[in-house]
Design an enzyme around this catalytic site. Structure first.
Site, mmCIF file in Angstrom:
data_model
loop_
_atom_site.group_PDB
_atom_site.id
_atom_site.type_symbol
_atom_site.label_atom_id
_atom_site.label_comp_id
_atom_site.label_asym_id
_atom_site.label_seq_id
_atom_site.Cartn_x
_atom_site.Cartn_y
_atom_site.Cartn_z
ATOM 1 N N SER A 96 -20.172 7.010 -9.905
ATOM 2 C CA SER A 96 -20.605 5.876 -10.732
ATOM 3 C C SER A 96 -20.413 4.552 -9.995
ATOM 4 O O SER A 96 -19.872 3.595 -10.551
ATOM 5 C CB SER A 96 -19.824 5.859 -12.050
ATOM 6 O OG SER A 96 -18.433 5.769 -11.786
ATOM 7 N N HIS B 133 1.199 -12.298 1.390
ATOM 8 C CA HIS B 133 1.284 -10.905 0.945
ATOM 9 C C HIS B 133 -0.127 -10.329 0.949
ATOM 10 O O HIS B 133 -1.089 -11.018 0.596
ATOM 11 C CB HIS B 133 1.873 -10.824 -0.469
ATOM 12 C CG HIS B 133 1.766 -9.464 -1.084
ATOM 13 N ND1 HIS B 133 2.597 -8.420 -0.745
ATOM 14 C CD2 HIS B 133 0.908 -8.971 -2.016
ATOM 15 C CE1 HIS B 133 2.270 -7.343 -1.441
ATOM 16 N NE2 HIS B 133 1.245 -7.655 -2.232
ATOM 17 N N SER C 245 -2.161 -6.579 -0.147
ATOM 18 C CA SER C 245 -2.069 -5.225 -0.684
ATOM 19 C C SER C 245 -3.416 -4.814 -1.246
ATOM 20 O O SER C 245 -4.312 -5.638 -1.453
ATOM 21 C CB SER C 245 -0.995 -5.149 -1.772
ATOM 22 O OG SER C 245 -1.390 -5.875 -2.917
ATOM 23 N N GLY D 76 -3.410 -2.893 -4.137
ATOM 24 C CA GLY D 76 -3.198 -2.718 -5.563
ATOM 25 C C GLY D 76 -3.356 -1.305 -6.071
ATOM 26 O O GLY D 76 -3.660 -1.097 -7.253
ATOM 27 N N ARG D 77 -3.129 -0.317 -5.214
ATOM 28 C CA ARG D 77 -3.302 1.073 -5.619
ATOM 29 C C ARG D 77 -1.950 1.787 -5.659
ATOM 30 O O ARG D 77 -0.973 1.328 -5.081
ATOM 31 C CB ARG D 77 -4.267 1.787 -4.662
ATOM 32 C CG ARG D 77 -5.630 1.140 -4.609
ATOM 33 C CD ARG D 77 -6.521 1.722 -3.529
ATOM 34 N NE ARG D 77 -6.954 3.073 -3.842
ATOM 35 C CZ ARG D 77 -7.812 3.768 -3.086
ATOM 36 N NH1 ARG D 77 -8.302 3.213 -1.979
ATOM 37 N NH2 ARG D 77 -8.168 4.989 -3.422
ATOM 38 N N SER E 29 -1.482 3.591 -1.689
ATOM 39 C CA SER E 29 -0.971 2.216 -1.702
ATOM 40 C C SER E 29 -0.776 1.711 -0.277
ATOM 41 O O SER E 29 -0.225 2.411 0.576
ATOM 42 C CB SER E 29 0.357 2.167 -2.457
ATOM 43 O OG SER E 29 0.943 0.888 -2.366
ATOM 44 N N ASN F 298 4.061 -7.861 3.953
ATOM 45 C CA ASN F 298 4.335 -9.286 3.805
ATOM 46 C C ASN F 298 4.612 -9.873 5.191
ATOM 47 O O ASN F 298 5.210 -9.205 6.038
ATOM 48 C CB ASN F 298 5.556 -9.511 2.901
ATOM 49 C CG ASN F 298 5.384 -8.878 1.538
ATOM 50 O OD1 ASN F 298 4.482 -9.220 0.787
ATOM 51 N ND2 ASN F 298 6.249 -7.923 1.213
ATOM 52 N N ASP G 42 4.875 1.348 2.624
ATOM 53 C CA ASP G 42 3.653 2.159 2.542
ATOM 54 C C ASP G 42 3.027 2.424 3.909
ATOM 55 O O ASP G 42 2.317 3.414 4.075
ATOM 56 C CB ASP G 42 2.606 1.460 1.658
ATOM 57 C CG ASP G 42 3.101 1.228 0.251
ATOM 58 O OD1 ASP G 42 3.899 2.051 -0.228
ATOM 59 O OD2 ASP G 42 2.702 0.221 -0.357
#
Length: 328
Positions: A155, A190, A192, A194-195, A200, A204, A242
């Site tokens: 989708s 920072h 990222s 956002g997962r 993820s 920083n 991460d």
């Protein structure tokens, strides 16, 4: 005799002005005007001429943009751009990160042609100078998204979105090496996607940026230091690092530059490099006029870190679209 007296008084008046502020650009204008002035030239004419030239000759391409932005910094109806804002409806990549454990149906459905866009703005946090005239403290936010616009099996999801908030202090300095102007920026940033785990990605860093400019170009050297994160926590712990090896691919600095050919036509580049691992990236961009205020934008990328999810995957990408704002 009266003409010679007038010339003497004219020279004396301008020389006195020169002594008061011998480092200013206006003084050079005054002295040059004395050399070329006719005997009947009035003092007011030379002063007016040099003041006009000072007002209409900005110190550099980047300073010209900053001066224009200051006029609307605190206008509630104006959003001030930070980095470029653009939309690339067509963006082709040579591939995606094949090291991720992605379900086979998702991997097979993803198309190499997708849309990409960037939104970037900044907000000044001070109205009066903090330490010196022209300095400013900013909050900035940049968002990049890669949108699977052309897939038919899914989708049309956003494959990746990166968020980059930062706070930085801008400081103009009186360095004029080879007739250029210099300014500095100190920032905390920072970044990222956002997962959640295992997809993820974040880090920083603090940085120092040295900006050098001339009338038609600007260069920025931005070295950074990554703030350390814990590597000893459990792999499922959200506070764990991460991507502990991200500096191996993103490097420790970036060098960027822009050249203004005219108001709607500019070229720019960005280079990142880690010499220890021979890894880095280069990005090239070119804006060109289409119609009215609509500006075309062509972007090419080669290397690591085009997005956070692909930080350790080398790829090439080329995209075509429109630029909503420019760098200069």
């Amino acid at each position: 005799m009266l003409k010679y007296v007038k010339t003497i008084f004219l020279s004396a008046a301008l020389f006195a002005n020169y002594v008061q502020a011998q480092t200013s650009e206006q003084d050079a204008c005054y002295l040059e005007a004395i050399k070329q002035a006719k005997k009947e030239t009035q003092i007011a004419e030379i002063v007016s001429q040099c003041e006009d030239e000072s007002e209409h000759e900005p110190p550099g391409a980047l300073s010209e943009r900053i001066e224009a932005e200051r006029e609307t910094f605190f206008n509630p109806y104006v959003i001030t751009p930070h980095k470029m804002n653009y939309i690339l409806p067509v963006s082709y990549t040579s591939g995606f990160n094949d090291k991720l454990d992605i379900p086979a149906d998702v991997r097979e459905s993803a198309r190499n042609i997708e849309a990409k866009f960037q939104i970037s703005f900044k907000v000044p946090l001070n109205q009066e100078p903090i330490f010196t005239d022209g300095d400013a403290l900013f909050f900035g936010l940049t968002m990049q998204s890669w949108w699977q616009l052309y897939t038919t099996e899914m989708s049309k999801p956003f494959r990746e979105t990166n968020y980059q908030p930062e706070i930085f202090y801008y400081l103009p300095v009186n360095w004029q090496l080879l007739d250029t102007n210099t300014s500095l920026a100190f920032g905390l940033e920072h970044q990222s996607n956002g997962r959640s785990l295992p997809y993820s990605r974040s880090w920083n860093r603090i940085y120092l940026a040295v900006l050098v400019e001339d009338d038609h170009w600007a260069l920025t050297l931005r070295p950074w230091w990554r703030l350390p994160e814990s590597k000893d926590k459990d792999i499922d712990d959200p506070n764990r690092d991460d991507n502990p090896d991200i500096a191996q691919y993103m490097g420790y600095f970036e060098l960027s530059g822009a050249y203004r050919i005219d108001q709607n036509m500019q070229g720019h580049f960005l280079v990142r490099q880690n010499f220890n691992y021979s890894r880095g990236a280069v990005e090239l961009g070119f804006t060109f006029p289409l119609w009215g205020r609509v500006t075309g934008y062509l972007q090419y990328f080669n290397g690591y870190g085009e997005s956070l999810i692909d930080y350790n995957y080398a790829q090439q990408r080329i995209g075509l679209g429109i630029a909503l704002t420019s760098l200069l």
